[in-house]
Design a protein around this motif. Structure first.
Motif, PDB file in Angstrom:
ATOM      1  N   LEU A 125       4.300   0.217   6.466  1.00  0.00           N
ATOM      2  CA  LEU A 125       4.482  -0.947   7.173  1.00  0.00           C
ATOM      3  C   LEU A 125       3.360  -1.291   8.177  1.00  0.00           C
ATOM      4  N   SER A 126       3.003  -0.388   8.965  1.00  0.00           N
ATOM      5  CA  SER A 126       2.001  -0.614   9.788  1.00  0.00           C
ATOM      6  C   SER A 126       1.213   0.782  10.217  1.00  0.00           C
ATOM      7  N   PRO A 127       0.268   0.917  10.888  1.00  0.00           N
ATOM      8  CA  PRO A 127      -0.283   2.172  11.131  1.00  0.00           C
ATOM      9  C   PRO A 127       0.518   3.324  12.005  1.00  0.00           C
ATOM     10  N   THR A 128       1.744   2.565  12.709  1.00  0.00           N
ATOM     11  CA  THR A 128       2.471   3.162  13.617  1.00  0.00           C
ATOM     12  C   THR A 128       3.888   3.287  13.262  1.00  0.00           C
ATOM     13  N   SER A 129       4.313   2.794  12.049  1.00  0.00           N
ATOM     14  CA  SER A 129       5.536   2.811  11.535  1.00  0.00           C
ATOM     15  C   SER A 129       5.594   2.767   9.982  1.00  0.00           C
ATOM     16  N   ILE A 130       6.961   3.492   9.424  1.00  0.00           N
ATOM     17  CA  ILE A 130       6.915   3.436   7.869  1.00  0.00           C
ATOM     18  C   ILE A 130       8.595   3.098   7.608  1.00  0.00           C
ATOM     19  N   SER A 131       8.954   2.939   6.664  1.00  0.00           N
ATOM     20  CA  SER A 131      10.396   2.739   6.092  1.00  0.00           C
ATOM     21  C   SER A 131      10.694   3.732   5.171  1.00  0.00           C
ATOM     22  N   LEU A 132      11.989   4.120   5.265  1.00  0.00           N
ATOM     23  CA  LEU A 132      12.342   5.220   3.988  1.00  0.00           C
ATOM     24  C   LEU A 132      13.362   4.456   3.260  1.00  0.00           C
ATOM     25  N   VAL A 133      13.392   4.050   1.884  1.00  0.00           N
ATOM     26  CA  VAL A 133      14.188   3.523   1.038  1.00  0.00           C
ATOM     27  C   VAL A 133      14.922   4.544   0.040  1.00  0.00           C
ATOM     28  N   SER A 134      16.191   4.671   0.090  1.00  0.00           N
ATOM     29  CA  SER A 134      16.884   5.703  -0.625  1.00  0.00           C
ATOM     30  C   SER A 134      17.885   5.119  -1.522  1.00  0.00           C
ATOM     31  N   SER A 135      18.081   5.970  -2.541  1.00  0.00           N
ATOM     32  CA  SER A 135      18.868   5.776  -3.729  1.00  0.00           C
ATOM     33  C   SER A 135      19.525   7.070  -4.242  1.00  0.00           C
ATOM     34  N   ASP A 136      20.709   7.051  -4.725  1.00  0.00           N
ATOM     35  CA  ASP A 136      21.143   8.407  -5.583  1.00  0.00           C
ATOM     36  C   ASP A 136      21.293   9.562  -4.360  1.00  0.00           C
ATOM     37  N   LEU A 137      21.331   9.368  -3.238  1.00  0.00           N
ATOM     38  CA  LEU A 137      21.703  10.439  -2.316  1.00  0.00           C
ATOM     39  C   LEU A 137      23.278  10.758  -2.249  1.00  0.00           C
ATOM     40  N   ALA A 138      23.580  12.049  -2.321  1.00  0.00           N
ATOM     41  CA  ALA A 138      24.762  12.587  -2.120  1.00  0.00           C
ATOM     42  C   ALA A 138      25.627  11.899  -1.117  1.00  0.00           C
ATOM     43  N   GLU A 174       0.760  -1.317   0.021  1.00  0.00           N
ATOM     44  CA  GLU A 174       0.070  -0.135  -0.131  1.00  0.00           C
ATOM     45  C   GLU A 174       0.857   1.328   0.010  1.00  0.00           C
ATOM     46  N   ARG A 175       0.734   1.864  -1.095  1.00  0.00           N
ATOM     47  CA  ARG A 175       1.772   3.100  -1.238  1.00  0.00           C
ATOM     48  C   ARG A 175       1.085   4.296  -0.975  1.00  0.00           C
ATOM     49  N   PRO A 176       1.913   5.210  -0.052  1.00  0.00           N
ATOM     50  CA  PRO A 176       1.264   6.356  -0.089  1.00  0.00           C
ATOM     51  C   PRO A 176       1.884   7.450  -1.119  1.00  0.00           C
ATOM     52  N   SER A 177       1.392   8.690  -0.822  1.00  0.00           N
ATOM     53  CA  SER A 177       1.917   9.699  -1.977  1.00  0.00           C
ATOM     54  C   SER A 177       3.432  10.220  -1.652  1.00  0.00           C
ATOM     55  N   LEU A 178       3.910  10.587  -2.454  1.00  0.00           N
ATOM     56  CA  LEU A 178       5.395  11.090  -2.456  1.00  0.00           C
ATOM     57  C   LEU A 178       5.731  12.441  -2.937  1.00  0.00           C
ATOM     58  N   ARG A 179       6.569  13.067  -2.433  1.00  0.00           N
ATOM     59  CA  ARG A 179       6.988  14.379  -2.964  1.00  0.00           C
ATOM     60  C   ARG A 179       8.514  14.294  -3.030  1.00  0.00           C
ATOM     61  N   MET A 180       9.097  14.613  -4.078  1.00  0.00           N
ATOM     62  CA  MET A 180      10.640  14.526  -4.240  1.00  0.00           C
ATOM     63  C   MET A 180      11.385  15.710  -4.695  1.00  0.00           C
ATOM     64  N   GLN A 181      12.497  15.808  -4.031  1.00  0.00           N
ATOM     65  CA  GLN A 181      13.344  17.085  -4.358  1.00  0.00           C
ATOM     66  C   GLN A 181      14.794  16.799  -4.834  1.00  0.00           C
ATOM     67  N   ASN A 182      15.304  17.523  -5.719  1.00  0.00           N
ATOM     68  CA  ASN A 182      16.414  17.384  -6.467  1.00  0.00           C
ATOM     69  C   ASN A 182      16.394  15.928  -7.250  1.00  0.00           C
ATOM     70  N   ASP A 183      17.724  15.298  -7.460  1.00  0.00           N
ATOM     71  CA  ASP A 183      17.535  14.036  -8.205  1.00  0.00           C
ATOM     72  C   ASP A 183      17.543  13.051  -7.152  1.00  0.00           C
ATOM     73  N   ALA A 184      17.762  13.167  -5.798  1.00  0.00           N
ATOM     74  CA  ALA A 184      17.707  12.018  -5.080  1.00  0.00           C
ATOM     75  C   ALA A 184      16.205  11.215  -4.892  1.00  0.00           C
ATOM     76  N   LYS A 185      16.379   9.980  -4.594  1.00  0.00           N
ATOM     77  CA  LYS A 185      14.951   9.385  -4.536  1.00  0.00           C
ATOM     78  C   LYS A 185      15.130   8.654  -3.158  1.00  0.00           C
ATOM     79  N   VAL A 186      13.847   9.058  -2.618  1.00  0.00           N
ATOM     80  CA  VAL A 186      13.566   8.613  -1.252  1.00  0.00           C
ATOM     81  C   VAL A 186      11.941   8.097  -1.385  1.00  0.00           C
ATOM     82  N   SER A 187      11.894   7.008  -1.221  1.00  0.00           N
ATOM     83  CA  SER A 187      10.603   6.327  -1.410  1.00  0.00           C
ATOM     84  C   SER A 187      10.237   5.750   0.195  1.00  0.00           C
ATOM     85  N   VAL A 188       8.744   5.987   0.242  1.00  0.00           N
ATOM     86  CA  VAL A 188       7.897   5.760   1.741  1.00  0.00           C
ATOM     87  C   VAL A 188       7.191   4.615   1.457  1.00  0.00           C
ATOM     88  N   ALA A 189       7.373   3.546   2.233  1.00  0.00           N
ATOM     89  CA  ALA A 189       6.428   2.526   2.350  1.00  0.00           C
ATOM     90  C   ALA A 189       5.988   2.376   3.513  1.00  0.00           C
TER      91      ALA A 189
END
Length: 281
Positions: A27-40, A10-25
């Motif tokens: 996991l439960s009503p009380t926790s989420i995870s950040l998955v990153s790529s292309d960060l400086a 179940e994917r929430p909506s995202l807003r990104m800045q620059n060219d870095a990618k941070v995805s939000v997933a």
């Protein structure tokens, strides 16, 4: 702070800045995870997060690596809008923003609502809204279509369905449908199908049509069954067995709503429907 926790669908909506990618997933009503790529590259990273309410203070913490990794945020409130920002910390930040921290990426997300109701076999099915982006005849099976279906996952899924006798490609192209996403992938005449397009049929099976989500639904929207929590299994044999147990009780009712044992199937926008009263398979 790294983890190998799997990302739920179940994917929430995202807003990104620059060219870095941070995805939000979620996991439960009380926790989420950040998955990153292309960060400086920085010696340290800081994550700041908080609710969208201006009166709510931001929490933050620092850790050493987020390159391609996963950072988990816990202790969140269910059904709440949050903002999250990822900063690089250290001397290298001066090259980005002239200070000790450089904003690399940001995102917005909403935690899922707290599930209520009982947990049954129907809870273990991952039913989601999909949108058919392409349809073609199976080259080796006259009765089968090969469909590419957008499920809000970034890349479409390949689904093989036996709808050639009942629907033209033009009727299916661009149509919103309901997909059972966590069945074990299987080969169908040489093409791997990664899910099942759910369809309603009359008792004689002379009329068949895909189950339709309510107007305004988006690819990836979760389908729930009234009175049951939604706790789907990962794709595989357990999900197949759960489907086998509930299949005989999946029907459209006299109001043409999708149901399981008389409990209505719906997204947050309303019930899933068809124009046929009969079985769902």
């Amino acid at each position: 702070m790294r983890s190998t926790l799997p990302c739920r669908r179940e994917r929430p909506s995202l807003r990104m800045q620059n060219d870095a990618k941070v995805s939000v997933a979620a996991l439960s009503p009380t926790s989420i995870s950040l998955v990153s790529s292309d960060l400086a590259s920085f010696p340290l990273y800081r994550v700041r997060y908080g609710t969208d309410s201006t009166s709510a203070p931001l929490a933050s913490f620092v850790f050493t690596s987020m390159q391609g990794g996963i950072c988990r945020l816990a202790g969140l409130r269910p059904d709440t809008d949050y903002s999250v920002m990822v900063y690089g910390v250290g001397e290298a930040a001066a090259a980005h923003e002239g200070g000790s921290e450089a904003l690399l990426a940001s995102a917005a997300f909403k935690t899922p609502r707290q599930e209520v109701g009982e947990v049954g076999d129907i809870s273990r099915l991952d039913m989601r809204v999909g949108r058919i982006s392409s349809v073609e005849k199976h080259p080796d099976a006259d009765s089968l279509y090969i469909e590419q279906i957008d499920l809000g996952e970034g890349e479409p899924r390949t689904i093989v369905s036996g709808l050639v006798k009942y629907c033209s490609p033009e009727e299916l192209q661009g149509r919103d449908v309901i997909v059972l996403c966590n069945l074990k992938p299987r080969m169908m005449r040489g093409v791997e199908s990664r899910g099942m397009l759910m369809r309603a049929s009359d008792e004689s099976k002379t009329t068949v049509e895909p189950l339709r989500p309510p107007e305004g639904s988006a690819p990836g929207d979760a389908v729930r069954v009234d009175g049951y929590q939604r706790q789907p299994y990962q794709p595989g044999d357990r999900a197949n067995r759960a489907f086998e147990k509930v299949a005989s009780k999946l029907r459209t009712d006299d109001q043409l709503r999708g149901t399981y044992d008389s409990a209505v199937m719906s997204t947050e926008r309303g019930p899933c429907t068809a124009t046929i009263e009969g079985r769902i398979s």
